[in-house]
Design a protein around this motif. Structure first.
Motif, mmCIF file in Angstrom:
data_model
loop_
_atom_site.group_PDB
_atom_site.id
_atom_site.type_symbol
_atom_site.label_atom_id
_atom_site.label_comp_id
_atom_site.label_asym_id
_atom_site.label_seq_id
_atom_site.Cartn_x
_atom_site.Cartn_y
_atom_site.Cartn_z
ATOM 1 N N LYS A 49 0.862 -1.184 0.000
ATOM 2 C CA LYS A 49 0.000 0.000 0.000
ATOM 3 C C LYS A 49 0.894 1.229 0.000
ATOM 4 N N HIS A 72 2.300 -6.579 7.064
ATOM 5 C CA HIS A 72 0.870 -6.866 6.979
ATOM 6 C C HIS A 72 0.555 -8.286 7.450
ATOM 7 N N ARG A 76 -1.910 -9.127 10.419
ATOM 8 C CA ARG A 76 -3.214 -9.689 10.046
ATOM 9 C C ARG A 76 -3.394 -11.109 10.585
ATOM 10 N N GLY A 249 -14.726 -0.866 10.136
ATOM 11 C CA GLY A 249 -14.992 -1.711 8.965
ATOM 12 C C GLY A 249 -16.249 -2.533 9.158
ATOM 13 N N SER A 319 -8.392 2.470 -4.088
ATOM 14 C CA SER A 319 -7.426 2.005 -3.100
ATOM 15 C C SER A 319 -6.264 1.386 -3.866
ATOM 16 N N ARG A 321 -2.677 -0.118 -5.268
ATOM 17 C CA ARG A 321 -1.620 -1.034 -4.820
ATOM 18 C C ARG A 321 -0.354 -0.665 -5.575
ATOM 19 N N CYS A 390 -10.755 -7.821 2.246
ATOM 20 C CA CYS A 390 -11.454 -7.544 3.500
ATOM 21 C C CYS A 390 -11.284 -8.686 4.505
#
Ligand code: HEM
Length: 451
Positions: A49, A72, A76, A249, A319, A321, A390
């Motif tokens: 990102k 990430h 995550r 979210g 969004s 990348r 998501c």
């Protein structure tokens, strides 16, 4: 208030020189539904990102704001297991408990002939579910007589303020240092944002300090702040921001999909009857409690859920990348490594080549496609794709299936002072907004189904 990006302006801009447009000096937009998986890739194809873009949301240290795949993955993986299909199936009772509360609201509205604000009810439900699941607390939106109309103020604050702080990052520091009473007067949405963030930080701090919620099962944040977790992951800022991204979210996007579906189902009696007939197979009485897994087997309901997700858009903004080491090839173009590349989800979800008559809410298109062996689901990009997709999609699906089943099997409604205008996507503030205010659907309950 000026809109962040007018949807029609964006549509015209990209349609003029489609399909590949340099939308900013640093970003290329490719409007080609078949190219989405290249941009939002998974596996070994490294995607990052943009650090400047994620900074606008002020969610430092969270999985959402991680830039590199390594950072990430580490963040995550902590959260992911709590949102697997199995984990969500195990917490279905929580969704049912909140549906029961919503149900009571609708029954009271039937008796009193008062209109209900469905979007506030749905946002109240999604917010109460995620607060309980993540923090073990009852945020109490559905305990309010009129729901909690302000439940989305903090989210509105984040998206609207995020846009300004992208251009003027210093404003984040200013807003954080202002006394709360001043902030409330200057901008009630940013005030609501700061209050919700401070609440989440407070809860996270208590868990890190060893407080137990005494909830069964243990809430996610209690588990991931536990003393058995690796010390480098037990950082207040990152964990609070992870908790905050769950709460953010987990509220508006699903609630908006429920609201769009409710509007269409109320407006179209044939659709409602067809769905109710199908639901009778797993809900012999209106009070039956089907499981998410039973409901997923119903083709027409699945079509309704898909159309709700498709036409509610989810995240409206681009969004991008970045492929840091790979040159992306698109037709005759070579996009150098390190370039921001994006594709707006809305364009794929309403691509007339894939979804003919794209703005029609048509659950049958899914049945027709299945009969022909067409895989329309490949173009359902509302949850994005690849490694940065998501985290909460299973929860969103479970809520959509369970809430819509109860809504249609149990009630008849009529729209009250609501037209297409209140659900239209006109402004982009991260999620879609109509011309004024929030997406809103008001209705009167005209019947409680007895059998
Ligand atoms: C209809 C419902 C939903 C839609 C359409 C949706 C859409 C999305 C999209 C498009 C992204 C990727 C954003 C990006 O590119 O940066 C995303 C990420 C995320 N969503 Fe959702 N979402 C929904 C429901 C939920 C729910 C229920 C939760 C809460 C548990 C949730 C939590 C998150 C989180 C934490 C991320 C960041 C994931 C990461 O970067 O690893 N979402 N969502």
């Amino acid at each position: 208030m000026a809109s962040r990006t007018s949807r029609s302006k964006a549509e015209h801009a990209t349609a003029a020189i489609r399909p590949i447009v340099r939308v900013t000096p640093h970003e290329v937009h490719i409007k080609d539904s078949n190219y989405y998986d290249e941009i939002y890739a998974s596996g070994k194809r490294r995607r990052e990102k943009d650090a400047i873009l994620v900074a606008q949301f002020d969610l430092k240290g969270s999985a959402f704001s991680s830039v590199t795949p390594e950072e990430h993955r580490q963040k995550r993986s902590n959260l992911e297991k709590h949102f697997s299909k199995q984990s969500v199936t195990n917490m279905e009772h929580l969704i049912h408990e909140n549906i029961d509360k919503l149900d009571q609201h609708f029954k009271r509205a039937y008796e009193s002939h008062k209109a209900v604000t469905l979007d506030a009810g749905f946002a109240g439900l999604t917010s109460d579910v995620i607060h309980k699941y993540a923090y073990g607390i009852n945020s109490g939106n559905l305990d309010h007589e009129e729901f909690n109309e302000k439940v989305r103020d903090g989210i509105n604050g984040l998206f609207k303020f995020g846009h300004i702080s992208y251009f003027f990052p210093i404003i984040q520091t200013v807003m954080k240092s202002l006394p709360l009473e001043w902030l409330e007067k200057i901008d009630p949405f940013v005030y609501a944002l700061r209050i919700s963030k401070e609440n989440v930080t407070h809860q996270t701090k208590e868990f890190l300090g060893g407080k137990s919620s005494n909830s069964k099962p243990r809430p996610i944040m209690e588990i991931i702040t536990g003393s058995d977790m690796p010390e480098h992951l037990r950082q207040l800022e990152g964990l609070s921001n992870d908790g905050f991204s769950l709460v953010l979210g987990g509220t508006e996007t699903t609630a908006r999909a429920l609201t769009i579906a409710a509007f269409r189902l109320i407006s179209n009696e044939n659709m409602r009857k067809k769905l109710r007939e199908e639901l009778r197979t797993v809900m012999p009485t209106p009070d039956s409690r089907p499981t998410w897994s039973q409901l997923e087997q119903l083709p027409y309901l699945s079509g309704v859920v898909s159309e709700a997700l498709r036409l509610s858009t989810g995240i409206a903004s681009r969004s991008p990348r970045i492929a840091p080491t790979e040159a992306l090839l698109y037709k005759d173009y070579t996009i150098p490594p390190g370039t921001r590349v994006s594709q707006t989800n809305y364009f794929v979800l309403t691509d007339p080549e894939i979804f003919p008559d794209p703005h029609a809410f048509d659950p049958d298109r899914w049945l027709r496609a299945a009969a022909k062996g067409e895989r329309l689901d490949r173009f359902m990009v509302q949850f994005s794709k690849g490694t940065r997709n998501c985290l909460g999609m299973n929860l969103a699906y479970a809520e959509l299936f369970l809430v819509l089943a109860a809504f249609v099997r149990r009630f008849d409604m009529e729209l009250f002072e609501t037209t297409e205008k209140q659900i239209a996507f006109v402004r982009d503030f991260g999620t879609p907004y109509p011309d004024e205010g929030n997406t809103t659907v008001r209705a009167t309950v005209t019947g409680v189904i007895k059998e």
